[in-house]
Design a protein around this motif. Structure first.
Motif, short mmCIF file in Angstrom:
data_model
loop_
_atom_site.label_atom_id
_atom_site.label_comp_id
_atom_site.label_asym_id
_atom_site.label_seq_id
_atom_site.Cartn_x
_atom_site.Cartn_y
_atom_site.Cartn_z
N THR A 13 0.85 -1.18 0.00
CA THR A 13 0.00 0.00 0.00
C THR A 13 0.89 1.24 0.00
N VAL A 14 0.66 2.14 -0.95
CA VAL A 14 1.42 3.39 -1.03
C VAL A 14 0.44 4.55 -0.90
N ARG A 15 0.74 5.47 0.01
CA ARG A 15 -0.09 6.66 0.20
C ARG A 15 0.63 7.86 -0.41
N TYR A 16 -0.13 8.66 -1.14
CA TYR A 16 0.41 9.85 -1.81
C TYR A 16 -0.24 11.10 -1.25
N ARG A 17 0.45 12.22 -1.39
CA ARG A 17 -0.07 13.51 -0.94
C ARG A 17 0.38 14.57 -1.95
N THR A 26 3.32 13.15 -4.43
CA THR A 26 4.51 12.37 -4.10
C THR A 26 4.15 11.34 -3.03
N PRO A 27 4.85 10.20 -3.00
CA PRO A 27 4.56 9.20 -1.97
C PRO A 27 5.00 9.70 -0.60
N VAL A 28 4.21 9.40 0.42
CA VAL A 28 4.58 9.77 1.79
C VAL A 28 4.75 8.55 2.68
N GLN A 29 4.14 7.41 2.28
CA GLN A 29 4.26 6.21 3.10
C GLN A 29 4.03 4.97 2.23
N GLY A 52 11.11 15.40 2.22
CA GLY A 52 12.24 16.18 1.74
C GLY A 52 12.46 16.07 0.24
N PHE A 53 11.39 16.01 -0.52
CA PHE A 53 11.52 15.90 -1.97
C PHE A 53 12.13 17.17 -2.55
N ARG A 54 13.00 17.01 -3.55
CA ARG A 54 13.62 18.14 -4.22
C ARG A 54 13.54 17.93 -5.73
#
Length: 68
Positions: A13-17, A26-29, A52-54
């Motif tokens: 399971t991938v959670r995005y925000r 972007t994925p957060v978890q 910390g996405f760049r």
């Protein structure tokens, strides 16, 4: 994502925000669960968090000199 067959069960399971800085989601978890089909029901569970996405950018230039 969920898949089960004779080798066991896998659930991911991938959670995005929304990321306002990058202007995209972007994925957060991410959570992963693996369960073996054996009678003992061995299981592995993991969790990853992301931050910390760049923005990555590359500039290139090329000069072609004609041989004489």
């Amino acid at each position: 994502l969920r898949n089960a067959d004779n080798s066991g069960l896998v659930e991911i399971t991938v959670r995005y925000r929304p990321n306002d800085t990058l202007g995209l989601w972007t994925p957060v978890q991410m959570q992963e669960n693996y369960v073996s089909p054996s009678g003992r029901r061995e299981a592995i569970s993991t969790e990853a968090t992301y931050s910390g996405f760049r923005r990555f950018q590359v500039d290139t230039a090329e000069t072609v000199v004609q041989p004489k």
